[in-house]
Design a protein around this motif. Structure first.
Motif, PDB file in Angstrom:
ATOM      1  N   VAL A   1       0.862  -1.176   0.000  1.00 35.96           N
ATOM      2  CA  VAL A   1       0.000   0.000   0.000  1.00 35.96           C
ATOM      3  C   VAL A   1       0.901   1.229   0.000  1.00 35.96           C
ATOM      4  O   VAL A   1       1.795   1.347   0.844  1.00 35.96           O
ATOM      5  CB  VAL A   1      -0.943   0.012   1.220  1.00 35.96           C
ATOM      6  N   VAL A   2       0.673   2.106  -0.961  1.00 37.83           N
ATOM      7  CA  VAL A   2       1.469   3.326  -1.115  1.00 37.83           C
ATOM      8  C   VAL A   2       0.529   4.512  -0.945  1.00 37.83           C
ATOM      9  O   VAL A   2      -0.320   4.761  -1.801  1.00 37.83           O
ATOM     10  CB  VAL A   2       2.151   3.400  -2.494  1.00 37.83           C
ATOM     11  N   THR A   3       0.646   5.219   0.159  1.00 36.75           N
ATOM     12  CA  THR A   3      -0.174   6.407   0.372  1.00 36.75           C
ATOM     13  C   THR A   3       0.731   7.573   0.725  1.00 36.75           C
ATOM     14  O   THR A   3       1.881   7.388   1.140  1.00 36.75           O
ATOM     15  CB  THR A   3      -1.191   6.195   1.511  1.00 36.75           C
ATOM     16  N   HIS A   4       0.203   8.789   0.555  1.00 37.41           N
ATOM     17  CA  HIS A   4       1.023   9.924   0.981  1.00 37.41           C
ATOM     18  C   HIS A   4       0.993  10.058   2.497  1.00 37.41           C
ATOM     19  O   HIS A   4       2.018  10.302   3.129  1.00 37.41           O
ATOM     20  CB  HIS A   4       0.561  11.224   0.328  1.00 37.41           C
ATOM     21  N   GLY A   5      -0.178   9.903   3.080  1.00 35.36           N
ATOM     22  CA  GLY A   5      -0.306  10.091   4.515  1.00 35.36           C
ATOM     23  C   GLY A   5      -0.260   8.793   5.292  1.00 35.36           C
ATOM     24  O   GLY A   5      -0.469   7.714   4.746  1.00 35.36           O
ATOM     25  N   PRO A   6       0.009   8.878   6.592  1.00 35.66           N
ATOM     26  CA  PRO A   6       0.063   7.693   7.435  1.00 35.66           C
ATOM     27  C   PRO A   6      -1.320   7.284   7.925  1.00 35.66           C
ATOM     28  O   PRO A   6      -2.257   8.080   7.907  1.00 35.66           O
ATOM     29  CB  PRO A   6       0.923   8.158   8.615  1.00 35.66           C
ATOM     30  N   PRO A   7      -1.442   6.043   8.382  1.00 36.78           N
ATOM     31  CA  PRO A   7      -2.657   5.641   9.079  1.00 36.78           C
ATOM     32  C   PRO A   7      -2.626   6.200  10.495  1.00 36.78           C
ATOM     33  O   PRO A   7      -1.546   6.454  11.053  1.00 36.78           O
ATOM     34  CB  PRO A   7      -2.570   4.113   9.082  1.00 36.78           C
ATOM     35  N   GLN A   8      -3.778   6.383  11.060  1.00 38.01           N
ATOM     36  CA  GLN A   8      -3.814   6.931  12.417  1.00 38.01           C
ATOM     37  C   GLN A   8      -3.144   5.977  13.413  1.00 38.01           C
ATOM     38  O   GLN A   8      -3.390   4.776  13.412  1.00 38.01           O
ATOM     39  CB  GLN A   8      -5.249   7.186  12.859  1.00 38.01           C
ATOM     40  N   GLY A   9      -2.264   6.536  14.232  1.00 40.76           N
ATOM     41  CA  GLY A   9      -1.669   5.770  15.309  1.00 40.76           C
ATOM     42  C   GLY A   9      -0.346   5.120  14.980  1.00 40.76           C
ATOM     43  O   GLY A   9       0.280   4.530  15.874  1.00 40.76           O
ATOM     44  N   ILE A  10       0.108   5.198  13.738  1.00 44.30           N
ATOM     45  CA  ILE A  10       1.371   4.553  13.357  1.00 44.30           C
ATOM     46  C   ILE A  10       2.272   5.571  12.673  1.00 44.30           C
ATOM     47  O   ILE A  10       1.993   6.012  11.561  1.00 44.30           O
ATOM     48  CB  ILE A  10       1.139   3.343  12.437  1.00 44.30           C
TER      49      ILE A  10
END
Length: 328
Positions: free
Chosen positions: A180-189
């Motif tokens: 998974v390539v996203t610009h932003g992080p997932p919450q909490g990590i």
């Protein structure tokens, strides 16, 4: 081509270089190590100017990879045409005199110019992808599946940038996705801002927790730089959260800003080991991690690869070895 060894016939060792948030700058150290795929997680630019996009293309072109995958970030707002148009309208509204369209075109291009620049770089092995699932046949014989998304939550301090949303955004990550390539992080990590606030997306965390890809890479939260191996609980909640669905006893931090910079509590031996480790990374120009135990299910390697640190500092890219299925 990257050397592959001790890998079952149905799997191929694949080396991935991961960077993010270069903001129009070049890497402090040229990375010459050959990799099978390079991934840029967005914020190619600082102000979305054409010269910054050109610098980003030159940086990515120099990476020793036959395939380079690129997504946008919030700073790359001229790739988000509706936002780009709105910014020009607002600038004209606030300006005492009409803006010079020639100057705007010289710095930012017309609507779609920056996107065209990236699309024309395909002949250099650079593939710009929009949100969604994508599959690539790699030169090493592996099949790579990714889910990409440039979207990040809008906040009071970040509104008006590109590829942002208020409220809910659906990240439709399929089961079986490798990266998974996203610009932003997932919450909490690895999502803490300079103000020590969590800026990650809860919907993104939930989607990743359900799909459990091999790797989730991103940037955006510069102070969250690092890598963490996360073990998932056997049963994922209907509404997953980093409070409830991570098995913290089996999860561990590989590297973060504390391990990079040290703390006042470390011993002399710990300080020397840390400095030796980081000096080796700096000489190579990257940190590295092997994640090739494909039989270990229920784990995801999270990588925050933001290269631009706060106060003008530089942070290290990541090189990760994984196993991918043979492209049959």
């Amino acid at each position: 081509m990257v050397t592959k060894e001790r890998i079952p016939a149905c799997r191929i060792r694949t080396r991935c270089l991961i960077i993010s948030d270069t903001h129009g700058m070049q890497l402090p150290v040229d990375i010459h190590t050959p990799v099978d795929v390079a991934i840029h997680c967005g914020d190619l630019t600082q102000h979305s100017r054409l010269d910054e996009f050109q610098s980003a293309i030159e940086l990515i072109e120099k990476l020793n990879a036959p395939l380079k995958i690129v997504i946008a970030g919030n700073h790359d707002f001229s790739l988000d045409i509706p936002v780009f148009k709105q910014k020009i309208l607002e600038a004209n509204r606030l300006s005492l005199e009409p803006l010079d369209n020639v100057t705007i075109r010289k710095e930012y291009g017309d609507y779609g110019t920056a996107r065209q620049m990236l699309q024309e770089s395909r002949k250099k092995g650079i593939i710009f992808v929009d949100e969604g699932s994508h599959r690539f046949s790699l030169q090493n014989g592996a099949l790579l599946s990714i889910y990409a998304s440039p979207y990040t939550p809008s906040t009071a301090s970040s509104s008006g940038w590109g590829f942002q949303y208020s409220g809910i955004h659906n990240f439709e990550i399929e089961n079986g996705i490798d990266i998974v390539v996203t610009h932003g992080p997932p919450q909490g990590i690895m999502d803490l801002s300079a103000e020590r606030k969590r800026i990650g997306c809860p919907q993104l965390f939930a989607a990743v927790a359900k799909a459990q890809p091999r790797i989730h890479c991103f940037g955006h939260a510069h102070d969250g730089w690092g890598a963490k191996m996360v073990a998932w609980r056997p049963q994922i909640s209907d509404m997953p959260s980093h409070f409830t669905d991570i098995d913290n006893d089996k999860s561990y931090v590989i590297e973060n800003m504390i391990s990079l910079n040290g703390s006042k509590f470390e011993s002399a031996e710990e300080m020397k080991a840390r400095e030796d480790r980081m000096n080796g990374c700096k000489e190579r120009g990257y940190c590295e991690q092997e994640w090739t135990d494909y039989n270990t299910l229920g784990m995801t390697l999270f990588v925050n690869a933001a290269v631009s640190g706060n106060n003008g500092s530089n942070q290290l890219p990541w090189v990760v070895d994984i196993e991918l299925p043979l492209n049959s």
